[in-house]
Every structure is written in C-alpha cells, then in structure tokens.
Scaffold this active site. Structure first.
Site, short mmCIF file in Angstrom:
data_model
loop_
_atom_site.label_atom_id
_atom_site.label_comp_id
_atom_site.label_asym_id
_atom_site.label_seq_id
_atom_site.Cartn_x
_atom_site.Cartn_y
_atom_site.Cartn_z
N ASP A 99 -16.19 70.75 20.69
CA ASP A 99 -14.98 70.52 21.46
C ASP A 99 -15.31 69.48 22.53
O ASP A 99 -16.45 69.07 22.68
CB ASP A 99 -14.45 71.83 22.04
CG ASP A 99 -15.41 72.45 23.05
OD1 ASP A 99 -15.17 73.58 23.48
OD2 ASP A 99 -16.40 71.78 23.41
N ASP A 273 -11.18 78.19 15.05
CA ASP A 273 -12.39 78.68 15.72
C ASP A 273 -11.94 79.76 16.71
O ASP A 273 -10.84 79.67 17.27
CB ASP A 273 -13.10 77.54 16.49
CG ASP A 273 -12.53 77.40 17.90
OD1 ASP A 273 -11.50 76.71 18.04
OD2 ASP A 273 -13.09 78.01 18.84
#
Ligand SMILES: CNc1nc2cc(C(N)=O)ccc2[nH]1
Length: 379
Positions: A99, A273
């Site tokens: 991320d 996720d």
C-alpha cells in the site's frame, strides 16, 4: 515461482469466466500468477504475523501485502534495498502488493498534516518527523521491490461531510497523476489508482472516471471499511463498478469478513486484503465452515472435536477445540499460530470455492450453501 525461461515479462490480467458481475481469472506477472478472486494475507512488517512464509504459500495464497508505512519506518527503504529487497528479506518469492502508506499515516501516526505536496507525520515508533509525497511513496515502494504499487491517496473516515470527502477525492486524483509519472514504465510491475469519494455516489463516479482516463493497470476502491455499514460499502461498489474497465483488476482495500468477500465478489471485485483472519486468530477467534467460533468460550473446554474434520489444514483438522481453548485461555503463542493458520486457510478455501463456482456458473448457490453452513452452527 514460475520457470524463469517462460515467466511472463509483463503484467497481464485475464478473465476466464464470469457469473453475473462476478469474474474469475488470473494476473500473470514475472514473480508468479495471482488467481482471482484473490485474498491477500497482510504481511505488515515483512511478516504475515505468526506464520512461516512456506505455510502462507501452502495454504493457497499467491500474493501478500506489505505495509509501506511500517517498512519505511523500520527497517527503512534504503536499508531494505541494500538487503536485496522485501522478497529476499522475508523469503516470499511470489508477487507482493504494497500500500502507499497513506491510510496508516492517518490511522497510526500522531501530528500528521496533509497539504498539496504530501503528508507530514511523526513516527508512532520513535516520534521522528517524516514527510511523504506521492513521488516518495512510489520511490519507497520501488526500493522495497514491490510488484504492485498503490498511489498515495487521502482516505476519509466515515461519516464525513461532503466538502471534506470532495476535497480528499480531488487531492487523491491529483496525486494519482503524480504517482503515474513517478512510476513511469516498469514492465512486469503495476501501479494501481484508488477510487475515493466516501459514501457519495456522484463523487465516486467522478473519481472512477478520472482514474480510468489515466489508463492504469488496476483500480482499487478505497475509503471503505472505515466505519460504514456493509450496505453502504456494497452500494458504493455497485455505484463504482460500471465506471471501471472490465479488463482491469478491481481491488477492494481493507475488506473483509467472509460475507463481505462473497457479497463483493458477486459485485465484481477481484482482489482483497484484510487483517481480519490474522488479527482474529491472535484473539482466539476461528473462522470455519460452521461459522465463527470463539475458542475463549468455556463451552469448548471439553470438546474433543476439531474445528473442521474435513479441512485440508492441520490446524483445523488435527487439534481439539478443548486444546485450542486451553491454549487461548493460557495465552500460549501456539494458540495464535494455530488459529491464524486455520483462518488464513479458511479464507483461501473460500476464495478457491468462489473461483470454482464462478467457473461453473453457480456462485449464487455457493454463497447460499456457505451461509447455510454458518447458520447450521453446531450445538
Ligand atoms: C480496514 N479498512 C480499510 N479501509 C482502507 C482504505 C484504504 C484507502 N487507501 O482508502 C486503505 C486501507 C484500508 N483499510
């Protein structure tokens, strides 16, 4: 790891079957193939907590997630590069998605400030000051060796006023363009944009359309699982989905429970996720075909049954609930290990079941059968 001689050199997404809005297929990358719909175990600080990387691979995960915020603070991106990158560091040879760090800056660090240039914050570890621009976030993800990199964005917690959501969505669009320039052309790697817009449909559509115009390799839907009810999350997916290219992967960030996964796959999501399976495992909670079981509960104290005698996962099949209850009550490390293993295995079995159901055109039946199994909770 695919044979280097025939490993793909680029990032390609193939949809092999559809069932309503749901798709199944795969992402082919040099470091390996990601079967979709896919669940990505979260490997926050270069480890999927309480798991060996071999176990994560064996239970069916093709890709793991690394958190840029944690890794930039410790061990640091330049040190990680000197050590050969995140794959070698944590011994994971498949694809890694990182991320951007933006979400965790907002949720973990103190004294953070956002302006046009980027975000300034203090480390939650030692209080040192840090600054992250869109360009620096992409540079850090590159130093880590990330295969799928996320743009830096601003995620607004809900509920929030329209003005705040609109400001953050438009800033995120400008940062998407800067990240695309910073990422450049990296064959075999990808940078995904992140759709923002909170719970406001017209802002969601504006964000999705503007990001689609950037012709990115994949599109995340962010700004959800931030306190809104599931119905609002699903409504935003339905709002955004028609405005994203069908030929690119869709990634729903931070989601979710097994029911969230099924409902979102039915609405066209390909990647997920979430810390739910790993965090719940550390807190004594087991996800199973029979629903969620809290092993701390005294009712398990003399239950000699395993969590699921039909599971392929030893943690679900070979250990009694009485033993797991004992480990959880005793706060033994093995309790966290076994329940994390069980939960990740269950999540991967759920994804594999959905992939097969979509290929067979029976996803609605699969969802109904799965929920029926949860409802028939054992005595
Ligand atoms: C756990 N919920 C969650 N929502 C998220 C949104 C983002 C985002 N960038 O909007 C990233 C991670 C997220 N995790």
């Amino acid at each position: 790891m695919t044979d280097p001689l025939d490993a793909p050199t680029d990032f390609t997404f193939t949809v092999s079957a559809t069932d309503g809005q749901a798709r199944t297929g795969h992402i082919a990358m040099p470091r390996g193939t990601i079967r979709t719909p896919a669940f990505m175990p979260v490997g926050t600080a270069a480890t999927v907590k309480a798991m060996y990387p071999e176990q994560v691979r064996d239970l069916g995960a093709d890709v793991v997630l690394g958190n840029t915020y944690h890794l930039m603070l410790r061990p640091g991106p330049e040190r990680m590069a000197r050590l050969g990158g995140l794959h070698r560091f944590m011994r994971w040879d498949g694809p890694i998605l990182t991320d951007s760090g933006g979400f965790q800056v907002m949720s973990l660090s103190a004294l953070r400030k956002i302006d046009e240039e980027g975000v300034t914050f203090r480390s939650h570890i030692d209080g040192t000051a840090h600054r992250m621009s869109p360009e620096r976030s992409i540079e850090i993800q590159g130093l880590l060796g990330s295969d799928i990199q996320m743009q830096l964005d601003e995620c607004v917690r809900l509920p929030a006023e329209r003005a705040e959501i609109e400001k953050a969505m438009r800033l995120s669009l400008r940062w998407a363009e800067r990240c695309r320039v910073a990422f450049g052309e990296q064959p075999g790697k990808a940078m995904f944009g992140i759709v923002q817009g909170g719970d406001i449909p017209d802002l969601r559509v504006e964000s999705a359309r503007a990001l689609t115009d950037l012709d990115l390799k994949g599109y995340a839907i962010g700004g959800l699982a931030v306190g809104e009810p599931q119905a609002v999350m699903l409504a935003m997916i339905e709002t955004v989905e028609p405005h994203l290219p069908a030929t690119k992967p869709r990634y729903l960030m931070g989601v979710g429970t097994p029911d969230d996964l099924m409902q979102s796959v039915m609405r066209g999501i390909d990647m997920f996720d979430c810390v739910m399976p790993t965090r719940a495992g550390r807190h004594g909670l087991a996800y199973t075909r029979h629903g969620r079981i809290n092993l701390r509960n005294a009712r398990h104290a003399e239950d000699t049954r395993p969590l699921d005698e039909a599971s392929a996962c030893p943690a679900a099949r070979d250990y009694s609930r009485a033993y797991l209850h004992h480990l959880v009550r005793s706060e033994e490390i093995l309790g966290m290990m076994l329940l994390t293993w069980n939960n990740l295995a269950y999540y991967q079995q759920l994804m594999a079941g959905m992939r097969a159901a979509i290929a067979a055109g029976r996803l609605a039946d699969f969802v109904a059968e799965t929920k029926d199994g949860w409802a028939r909770a054992e005595a």
